[in-house]
Write an enzyme that holds these catalytic residues in place. Sequence first.
Site, PDB file in Angstrom:
ATOM      1  N   ASP A  70      44.020  73.544  61.537  1.00  0.00           N
ATOM      2  CA  ASP A  70      43.368  73.477  62.846  1.00  0.00           C
ATOM      3  C   ASP A  70      41.850  73.663  62.695  1.00  0.00           C
ATOM      4  O   ASP A  70      41.394  74.411  61.834  1.00  0.00           O
ATOM      5  CB  ASP A  70      43.961  74.590  63.738  1.00  0.00           C
ATOM      6  CG  ASP A  70      43.620  74.381  65.200  1.00  0.00           C
ATOM      7  OD1 ASP A  70      43.126  73.294  65.560  1.00  0.00           O
ATOM      8  OD2 ASP A  70      43.837  75.315  65.988  1.00  0.00           O
ATOM      9  N   ASN A  72      39.406  70.878  62.975  1.00  0.00           N
ATOM     10  CA  ASN A  72      38.598  69.711  62.580  1.00  0.00           C
ATOM     11  C   ASN A  72      37.565  69.352  63.654  1.00  0.00           C
ATOM     12  O   ASN A  72      36.406  69.055  63.350  1.00  0.00           O
ATOM     13  CB  ASN A  72      39.498  68.478  62.370  1.00  0.00           C
ATOM     14  CG  ASN A  72      40.446  68.637  61.205  1.00  0.00           C
ATOM     15  OD1 ASN A  72      40.323  69.557  60.427  1.00  0.00           O
ATOM     16  ND2 ASN A  72      41.405  67.728  61.096  1.00  0.00           N
ATOM     17  N   GLY A  73      38.025  69.380  64.901  1.00  0.00           N
ATOM     18  CA  GLY A  73      37.137  69.005  66.009  1.00  0.00           C
ATOM     19  C   GLY A  73      35.972  69.973  66.139  1.00  0.00           C
ATOM     20  O   GLY A  73      34.804  69.566  66.282  1.00  0.00           O
ATOM     21  N   ARG A  74      36.271  71.275  66.060  1.00  0.00           N
ATOM     22  CA  ARG A  74      35.202  72.279  66.176  1.00  0.00           C
ATOM     23  C   ARG A  74      34.227  72.200  65.002  1.00  0.00           C
ATOM     24  O   ARG A  74      33.026  72.381  65.156  1.00  0.00           O
ATOM     25  CB  ARG A  74      35.809  73.693  66.264  1.00  0.00           C
ATOM     26  CG  ARG A  74      36.177  74.084  67.694  1.00  0.00           C
ATOM     27  CD  ARG A  74      37.143  75.244  67.723  1.00  0.00           C
ATOM     28  NE  ARG A  74      38.484  74.823  67.312  1.00  0.00           N
ATOM     29  CZ  ARG A  74      39.471  75.651  67.045  1.00  0.00           C
ATOM     30  NH1 ARG A  74      39.265  76.941  67.121  1.00  0.00           N
ATOM     31  NH2 ARG A  74      40.658  75.189  66.716  1.00  0.00           N
ATOM     32  N   ASN A 118      50.538  65.243  69.699  1.00  0.00           N
ATOM     33  CA  ASN A 118      49.196  64.693  69.420  1.00  0.00           C
ATOM     34  C   ASN A 118      49.001  63.276  69.979  1.00  0.00           C
ATOM     35  O   ASN A 118      47.867  62.802  70.081  1.00  0.00           O
ATOM     36  CB  ASN A 118      48.900  64.687  67.914  1.00  0.00           C
ATOM     37  CG  ASN A 118      48.565  66.057  67.359  1.00  0.00           C
ATOM     38  OD1 ASN A 118      48.748  66.333  66.184  1.00  0.00           O
ATOM     39  ND2 ASN A 118      48.048  66.950  68.209  1.00  0.00           N
ATOM     40  N   TRP A 119      50.100  62.620  70.390  1.00  0.00           N
ATOM     41  CA  TRP A 119      49.957  61.300  71.022  1.00  0.00           C
ATOM     42  C   TRP A 119      49.165  61.392  72.311  1.00  0.00           C
ATOM     43  O   TRP A 119      48.656  60.391  72.812  1.00  0.00           O
ATOM     44  CB  TRP A 119      51.331  60.693  71.323  1.00  0.00           C
ATOM     45  CG  TRP A 119      52.145  60.373  70.106  1.00  0.00           C
ATOM     46  CD1 TRP A 119      53.265  61.025  69.689  1.00  0.00           C
ATOM     47  CD2 TRP A 119      51.912  59.333  69.140  1.00  0.00           C
ATOM     48  NE1 TRP A 119      53.742  60.455  68.524  1.00  0.00           N
ATOM     49  CE2 TRP A 119      52.933  59.406  68.164  1.00  0.00           C
ATOM     50  CE3 TRP A 119      50.931  58.342  68.997  1.00  0.00           C
ATOM     51  CZ2 TRP A 119      53.010  58.540  67.075  1.00  0.00           C
ATOM     52  CZ3 TRP A 119      51.011  57.477  67.913  1.00  0.00           C
ATOM     53  CH2 TRP A 119      52.031  57.577  66.966  1.00  0.00           C
ATOM     54  N   ARG A 121      46.383  62.711  72.714  1.00  0.00           N
ATOM     55  CA  ARG A 121      44.934  62.643  72.453  1.00  0.00           C
ATOM     56  C   ARG A 121      44.406  61.242  72.795  1.00  0.00           C
ATOM     57  O   ARG A 121      45.175  60.283  72.843  1.00  0.00           O
ATOM     58  CB  ARG A 121      44.650  62.972  70.995  1.00  0.00           C
ATOM     59  CG  ARG A 121      45.009  64.408  70.701  1.00  0.00           C
ATOM     60  CD  ARG A 121      44.525  64.850  69.346  1.00  0.00           C
ATOM     61  NE  ARG A 121      44.830  66.260  69.191  1.00  0.00           N
ATOM     62  CZ  ARG A 121      44.126  67.118  68.480  1.00  0.00           C
ATOM     63  NH1 ARG A 121      43.070  66.719  67.832  1.00  0.00           N
ATOM     64  NH2 ARG A 121      44.481  68.376  68.410  1.00  0.00           N
ATOM     65  N   ARG A 235      48.773  80.901  67.363  1.00  0.00           N
ATOM     66  CA  ARG A 235      50.010  80.391  67.972  1.00  0.00           C
ATOM     67  C   ARG A 235      50.657  79.403  67.007  1.00  0.00           C
ATOM     68  O   ARG A 235      50.018  78.947  66.060  1.00  0.00           O
ATOM     69  CB  ARG A 235      49.736  79.734  69.332  1.00  0.00           C
ATOM     70  CG  ARG A 235      48.734  78.612  69.283  1.00  0.00           C
ATOM     71  CD  ARG A 235      48.536  77.951  70.653  1.00  0.00           C
ATOM     72  NE  ARG A 235      47.445  77.000  70.558  1.00  0.00           N
ATOM     73  CZ  ARG A 235      46.171  77.293  70.791  1.00  0.00           C
ATOM     74  NH1 ARG A 235      45.821  78.499  71.185  1.00  0.00           N
ATOM     75  NH2 ARG A 235      45.231  76.372  70.661  1.00  0.00           N
ATOM     76  N   LEU A 236      51.932  79.058  67.300  1.00  0.00           N
ATOM     77  CA  LEU A 236      52.682  78.203  66.370  1.00  0.00           C
ATOM     78  C   LEU A 236      52.682  76.727  66.754  1.00  0.00           C
ATOM     79  O   LEU A 236      52.994  75.875  65.919  1.00  0.00           O
ATOM     80  CB  LEU A 236      54.140  78.685  66.257  1.00  0.00           C
ATOM     81  CG  LEU A 236      54.309  80.052  65.586  1.00  0.00           C
ATOM     82  CD1 LEU A 236      55.784  80.442  65.543  1.00  0.00           C
ATOM     83  CD2 LEU A 236      53.752  80.033  64.167  1.00  0.00           C
TER      84      LEU A 236
HETATM   85  C1  FPP Z   1      43.719  69.912  64.358  1.00  0.00           C
HETATM   86  O1  FPP Z   1      42.334  69.957  64.531  1.00  0.00           O
HETATM   87  C2  FPP Z   1      44.046  68.907  63.380  1.00  0.00           C
HETATM   88  C3  FPP Z   1      44.804  67.820  63.609  1.00  0.00           C
HETATM   89  C4  FPP Z   1      45.426  67.499  64.908  1.00  0.00           C
HETATM   90  C5  FPP Z   1      45.076  66.848  62.572  1.00  0.00           C
HETATM   91  C6  FPP Z   1      45.164  67.383  61.190  1.00  0.00           C
HETATM   92  C7  FPP Z   1      44.921  66.238  60.339  1.00  0.00           C
HETATM   93  C8  FPP Z   1      44.196  66.237  59.212  1.00  0.00           C
HETATM   94  C9  FPP Z   1      43.656  67.429  58.556  1.00  0.00           C
HETATM   95  C10 FPP Z   1      43.915  64.963  58.557  1.00  0.00           C
HETATM   96  C11 FPP Z   1      45.094  64.111  58.252  1.00  0.00           C
HETATM   97  C12 FPP Z   1      46.007  64.726  57.259  1.00  0.00           C
HETATM   98  C13 FPP Z   1      46.535  64.072  56.230  1.00  0.00           C
HETATM   99  C14 FPP Z   1      47.592  64.730  55.423  1.00  0.00           C
HETATM  100  C15 FPP Z   1      46.112  62.715  55.855  1.00  0.00           C
HETATM  101  P1  FPP Z   1      41.717  69.679  65.970  1.00  0.00           P
HETATM  102  O2  FPP Z   1      41.206  68.292  66.004  1.00  0.00           O
HETATM  103  O3  FPP Z   1      42.704  70.006  67.034  1.00  0.00           O
HETATM  104  O4  FPP Z   1      40.545  70.695  65.961  1.00  0.00           O
HETATM  105  P2  FPP Z   1      39.935  71.472  67.215  1.00  0.00           P
HETATM  106  O5  FPP Z   1      41.002  72.412  67.710  1.00  0.00           O
HETATM  107  O6  FPP Z   1      38.766  72.198  66.621  1.00  0.00           O
HETATM  108  O7  FPP Z   1      39.535  70.432  68.231  1.00  0.00           O
END
Ligand code: FPP
Length: 281
Positions: A70, A72-74, A118-119, A121, A235-236
């Site tokens: 978790d 990536n976005g932040r 996640n769909w 999004r 959370r899970l």
């Molecule tokens: C959550 O971060 C992350 C995801 C929904 C996707 C995780 C995917 C990857 C790390 C890349 C793809 C993986 C592989 C194995 C190719 P978020 O975007 O919800 O972050 P945020 O809560 O900060 O917005």
Amino acid sequence: MPRCKRKNRKSCRSDRLAPRLHSPRAKPRGVGANVSRIPLEAVFRNRSIRTEICVRSPDRTARHVAIIMDGNGRWAKRKHLPRAMGHRKGVEAVRELVRSLKDTSIECLTLYAFSSENWKRPEDEVDDLMNLMRKFIKSDLPEFIANDIKLHILGNWQGLAPDIVEMLEDALQKTSKGSRTLAVALNYGSQAEITQAARKAAEAGEVTEEAIERHLYSAPLPPLDLLIRTSGEVRLSNFLLWQAAYAEMLFIDVLWPDFTPDHLKRALADFAERERRFGGR
Ligand code: FPP
């Protein structure tokens, strides 16, 4: 400071570990001592609430670790970059982690890459994630094969785009002899997993815990030892709800793209110091 409640123990976390965990100048000793130094209190949350847990033998190893990746976005937002960049850096973190598995006790690493929720999004973000998946399989498959990694998929992955399904089938077949497993949760939701497993068990006329377990996507994997979530969220999110019944949990204040093999080693060292009772005493 709380006292260890268990009798006949030479030391317990409350006596031995708490002072160094909360003192910025204290040096790590024992199990985690050879892991490079990131102040534990800066990385691991909620350490203080576990001060009553007694220390167990230091040779405890985690065979199966799962991670909710978790943040990536932040990560991207903090750097004023598009979200897609956060996901791209997230894949790089995955790659480094998989490469580091050979230096750990881990027999199976399970990663939550795409949930059935996640769909929801925005379409362009879903497209980005699917394209990353395509690129990742294509670029890293030869390395998996060379490094003896066996791919396993959890979730309704047959519901993904036909070309991805085809790539995954090929990757599963080509890595089937691997000795260490990388399990990727794709189009995965734990409640749906349990529901379909219970339904199959009922159809076969045996609704027991063992029978349900045999129909979970995780059936071929070792029992889950440690579940990690990055980014500070606690959370899970519908991930491995059945499998986590007796797993240890670790919530880490590090955004996924910044998560390194060193963090994993520290998590394993933390796990090695926990006592697991599985409901006994
Ligand atoms: C959550 O971060 C992350 C995801 C929904 C996707 C995780 C995917 C990857 C790390 C890349 C793809 C993986 C592989 C194995 C190719 P978020 O975007 O919800 O972050 P945020 O809560 O900060 O917005």
